[in-house]
Structures are given as C-alpha cells and as structure tokens.
Design a protein around this motif. Structure first.
Motif: not given
Length: 201
Positions: A27-52
């Motif tokens: 069965q699919p399941f999930k566990v609690r993660r520490p907040c430093y491993l929160a899913d960032l895929r939908n987070a906003f990132v400041e332009q100044s913190n975007r790098h190539f």
C-alpha cells in the motif's frame, strides 16, 4: 562448441506441496520528513537565488556559476556565489551527464530532469550522475549552517584538476527557511518527530 549450440540447455521446474497465496500489494504510504526536506517543487524562489551552473566537458576543469568560475588549485578561489541562509536556491546545472555533481552540507531536490533509470523528479540527493540527462534543475533549502559549502565533481581526476568550488552561506547560524511548514504541514523541526506518523494517501 557452446556458441553454436541452439537446443535447450537447461529446464528448471518448481512445485509447492501446498498452494501459495499471492502476496498482497504494498500500500502507498508516507512518513513525516524533517522540515529541511520539505517538498520544494511548488515553492517560490527569489530571482536573486536562481543560478546557472556549468560543468564543462573540456579542460580546464572548473565550476562556473552565472558565467564566472575559477580552476581550483593551490590557492583559495573566490566563492562561486553568496548564498543567504534560510532561503531557497534554484540551480540549473549543465553537464551533469559527464560530472557527478556533489554538494556538501545541504541536500538538494530534483525539480526538473529528463527521464532517467535511477533519478526521479522529487528525489533528494547530495550527488547526481544521470546517464540520460545533461541538464538538471535542482532546489536546495539552505538550512541552519553558515559558512563554506563545498561543491565538486565526484570524478577524482576532474576534482583534482580544478572542478571544485565553494558557496559562501551568509547570515545568522541556525536560521531556517520560514515557509517549510506551509509546504509540508506535517514536517518537524527537531531531531525526531514528536510521534511517528504513518499516513495513507
């Protein structure tokens, strides 16, 4: 000769004295993660913190960020970039098919990459070396630790010939990203969750 043998070489048959019931599906399941491993895929990132980030195939081996880089040698190089503690970073990394990209201190999350047999969007890693993708977009929660954050190619020859650098994490030690719980309300801040949580999807 064995190379020209085309008939059946071996047949194995197995039998059980008693009927075996099929195993139930996991069965699919999930566990609690520490907040430093929160899913960032939908987070906003400041332009100044975007790098190539560019990891070239040819010598001289070096890490370049936003068009600037130095070959790591006997002398300390300038930082690749200034990284504010308690904020998110987004890196578009070119050349990861040829250079396993390893970062110390903070893990990063894959938010964009072509399909690969091992690496998947959403995974957290400290090193990636995809076989079918030359470009990856990674996000990092710069959490708690200030100072130098080393990054390098994990092929020893490339690392030793200059493909290494450091990010300077600025700000007050122990600062955390303040929006982690809005991304994952079940994440926890301490070393362990107050209670273990197994939630079904």
């Amino acid at each position: 000769e064995l190379e020209s043998f085309t008939d059946t070489l071996l047949t194995i048959q197995t039998a059980s004295a008693t009927p075996v019931s099929p195993e139930p599906d996991i069965q699919p399941f999930k566990v609690r993660r520490p907040c430093y491993l929160a899913d960032l895929r939908n987070a906003f990132v400041e332009q100044s913190n975007r790098h190539f980030v560019n990891l070239p195939q040819l010598y001289p081996m070096k890490v370049s960020v936003d068009g600037h880089g130095w070959v790591w040698g006997h002398n300390m190089t300038p930082p690749l970039a200034q990284v504010p503690i308690g904020e998110l970073q987004e890196w578009h990394v070119f050349g990861v098919m040829y250079h396993p990209w390893h970062v110390h201190v903070n893990p990063y999350q894959i938010v964009s990459m072509r399909n690969d047999p091992w690496y998947r969007v959403g995974d957290f890693h400290d090193t990636i070396f995809p076989t079918q993708a030359g470009v990856a977009t990674l996000r990092m929660n710069v959490d708690k630790f200030a100072g130098k954050m080393i990054a390098h190619c994990h092929i020893l020859e490339h690392e030793d010939t200059g493909m290494m650098g450091w990010w300077n994490i600025t700000g007050k030690e122990n600062t955390s990203y303040p929006w982690a719980k809005s991304l994952d309300p079940t994440c926890y801040e301490g070393s362990f969750p107050d209670s273990f949580y197994w939630g079904m999807y």
